[in-house]
Design a protein around this motif. Sequence first.
Motif, PDB file in Angstrom:
ATOM      1  N   PHE A 173     -31.217  24.068  49.472  1.00 14.69           N
ATOM      2  CA  PHE A 173     -30.625  24.534  48.238  1.00 14.69           C
ATOM      3  C   PHE A 173     -31.512  24.321  47.012  1.00 14.69           C
ATOM      4  CE2 PHE A 173     -27.783  23.951  44.574  1.00 14.69           C
ATOM      5  CZ  PHE A 173     -26.993  25.082  44.682  1.00 14.69           C
ATOM      6  N   ALA A 174     -32.241  23.225  46.968  1.00 10.26           N
ATOM      7  CA  ALA A 174     -32.925  22.836  45.735  1.00 10.26           C
ATOM      8  C   ALA A 174     -34.327  22.305  45.984  1.00 10.26           C
ATOM      9  CB  ALA A 174     -32.086  21.797  45.003  1.00 10.26           C
ATOM     10  N   ALA A 175     -35.113  23.023  46.747  1.00  7.48           N
ATOM     11  CA  ALA A 175     -36.434  22.550  47.137  1.00  7.48           C
ATOM     12  C   ALA A 175     -37.402  22.423  45.965  1.00  7.48           C
ATOM     13  CB  ALA A 175     -37.027  23.468  48.204  1.00  7.48           C
ATOM     14  N   ASP A 176     -37.116  23.088  44.848  1.00  9.54           N
ATOM     15  CA  ASP A 176     -38.051  23.076  43.725  1.00  9.54           C
ATOM     16  C   ASP A 176     -37.554  22.286  42.516  1.00  9.54           C
ATOM     17  OD1 ASP A 176     -36.040  24.895  43.199  1.00  9.54           O
ATOM     18  OD2 ASP A 176     -37.339  26.340  42.210  1.00  9.54           O
ATOM     19  N   VAL A 177     -36.550  21.459  42.704  1.00 11.90           N
ATOM     20  CA  VAL A 177     -36.085  20.615  41.603  1.00 11.90           C
ATOM     21  C   VAL A 177     -36.540  19.184  41.856  1.00 11.90           C
ATOM     22  CG1 VAL A 177     -34.089  22.103  41.143  1.00 11.90           C
ATOM     23  CG2 VAL A 177     -33.809  20.106  42.584  1.00 11.90           C
ATOM     24  N   PRO A 178     -36.620  18.382  40.809  1.00 11.46           N
ATOM     25  CA  PRO A 178     -37.051  16.990  41.005  1.00 11.46           C
ATOM     26  C   PRO A 178     -36.158  16.273  42.023  1.00 11.46           C
ATOM     27  CG  PRO A 178     -37.012  17.537  38.674  1.00 11.46           C
ATOM     28  CD  PRO A 178     -36.383  18.693  39.407  1.00 11.46           C
TER      29      PRO A 178
ATOM     30  N   ALA B 229     -34.314  34.872  43.461  1.00 11.42           N
ATOM     31  CA  ALA B 229     -35.004  33.600  43.677  1.00 11.42           C
ATOM     32  C   ALA B 229     -35.846  33.740  44.944  1.00 11.42           C
ATOM     33  CB  ALA B 229     -33.994  32.467  43.800  1.00 11.42           C
ATOM     34  N   GLY B 230     -37.122  33.939  44.762  1.00 13.45           N
ATOM     35  CA  GLY B 230     -38.019  34.296  45.864  1.00 13.45           C
ATOM     36  C   GLY B 230     -38.209  33.250  46.934  1.00 13.45           C
ATOM     37  N   ALA B 231     -37.897  31.989  46.635  1.00  9.28           N
ATOM     38  CA  ALA B 231     -38.032  30.930  47.646  1.00  9.28           C
ATOM     39  C   ALA B 231     -36.668  30.380  48.048  1.00  9.28           C
ATOM     40  CB  ALA B 231     -38.929  29.813  47.130  1.00  9.28           C
ATOM     41  N   ASP B 232     -35.635  31.161  47.838  1.00  8.59           N
ATOM     42  CA  ASP B 232     -34.264  30.748  48.157  1.00  8.59           C
ATOM     43  C   ASP B 232     -34.105  30.637  49.667  1.00  8.59           C
ATOM     44  OD1 ASP B 232     -31.471  30.435  48.358  1.00  8.59           O
ATOM     45  OD2 ASP B 232     -31.121  31.800  46.677  1.00  8.59           O
ATOM     46  N   ARG B 233     -33.570  29.522  50.129  1.00  5.76           N
ATOM     47  CA  ARG B 233     -33.300  29.329  51.556  1.00  5.76           C
ATOM     48  C   ARG B 233     -31.802  29.352  51.840  1.00  5.76           C
ATOM     49  NH1 ARG B 233     -37.641  24.495  52.187  1.00  5.76           N
ATOM     50  NH2 ARG B 233     -39.482  25.800  52.146  1.00  5.76           N
ATOM     51  N   THR B 234     -31.009  29.616  50.795  1.00  5.77           N
ATOM     52  CA  THR B 234     -29.565  29.694  50.958  1.00  5.77           C
ATOM     53  C   THR B 234     -29.143  31.150  51.107  1.00  5.77           C
ATOM     54  OG1 THR B 234     -29.301  27.687  49.661  1.00  5.77           O
ATOM     55  CG2 THR B 234     -27.353  29.064  49.931  1.00  5.77           C
ATOM     56  N   ILE B 235     -29.642  32.004  50.220  1.00  6.93           N
ATOM     57  CA  ILE B 235     -29.422  33.451  50.317  1.00  6.93           C
ATOM     58  C   ILE B 235     -30.805  34.078  50.408  1.00  6.93           C
ATOM     59  CG2 ILE B 235     -28.528  35.520  49.203  1.00  6.93           C
ATOM     60  CD1 ILE B 235     -26.562  33.716  47.693  1.00  6.93           C
ATOM     61  N   SER B 236     -31.069  34.741  51.489  1.00  5.16           N
ATOM     62  CA  SER B 236     -32.387  35.324  51.726  1.00  5.16           C
ATOM     63  C   SER B 236     -32.843  36.183  50.552  1.00  5.16           C
ATOM     64  CB  SER B 236     -32.317  36.180  52.996  1.00  5.16           C
ATOM     65  OG  SER B 236     -33.337  37.124  53.019  1.00  5.16           O
TER      66      SER B 236
ATOM     67  N   ALA C 164     -31.341  26.863  43.510  1.00  6.11           N
ATOM     68  CA  ALA C 164     -30.985  26.108  42.306  1.00  6.11           C
ATOM     69  C   ALA C 164     -31.847  26.548  41.120  1.00  6.11           C
ATOM     70  CB  ALA C 164     -31.126  24.613  42.567  1.00  6.11           C
ATOM     71  N   VAL C 165     -32.091  27.820  41.008  1.00  7.63           N
ATOM     72  CA  VAL C 165     -32.993  28.373  39.997  1.00  7.63           C
ATOM     73  C   VAL C 165     -32.559  28.020  38.575  1.00  7.63           C
ATOM     74  CG1 VAL C 165     -31.858  30.638  39.974  1.00  7.63           C
ATOM     75  CG2 VAL C 165     -34.244  30.451  39.275  1.00  7.63           C
ATOM     76  N   ALA C 166     -31.279  27.893  38.324  1.00 11.87           N
ATOM     77  CA  ALA C 166     -30.832  27.524  36.976  1.00 11.87           C
ATOM     78  C   ALA C 166     -31.287  26.115  36.597  1.00 11.87           C
ATOM     79  CB  ALA C 166     -29.316  27.629  36.868  1.00 11.87           C
TER      80      ALA C 166
END
Length: 119
Positions: free
Chosen positions: A25-30, A68-75, A98-100
Motif C-alpha cells: 500500500f505505501a512502499a514510497d512513504v517513510p 499511481a504508477g507504482a501502485d501495488r493495490t490497484i494495478s 498512498a500517493v496522497a
Amino acid sequence: MDVPAPRRRLGGRGHHRGDGLSLLFAADVPEDVAGVLTATQRPVVTAAFTETASAAAWRTKQSWALVAGADRTISPEVQRFGAARVGVVVELPRASHAVALSEPTRVADLIRDGVRATI
C-alpha cells in the motif's frame, strides 16, 4: 513479489496482515508513516469490490484522474484504463497507492486544478 493475503474476513470485511501492508500500500512513504498506516488500518468492506454505481459522473462532469504508477493495490494498467475515459490524466510513475502521503503537493495541485476549472 509475494504479498500476504488478507488475514481474515469478518462480517464482509477483510484486511492485510501488517507485515505486507507497507509494501503493498505505501512502499514510497517513510517507514514511520507506513508503520502508523499498518497499526491503524481498518478493514475494507468487501462489498466495495462488487458494488456497482448507478451512474458514471465522468460522463457528464469534467473529471481528472491520477495514476499511481507504482501502485501495488490497484494495478496501474487498471487505473490507466479508467483514466482514459476521463480525458485529463496525471501520472506519477513512482507513486504507490498512498500517493496522497508520498506526493501531497502534486495531489493537491491536481485537486486545485480541478476546482479552478469548474468554478
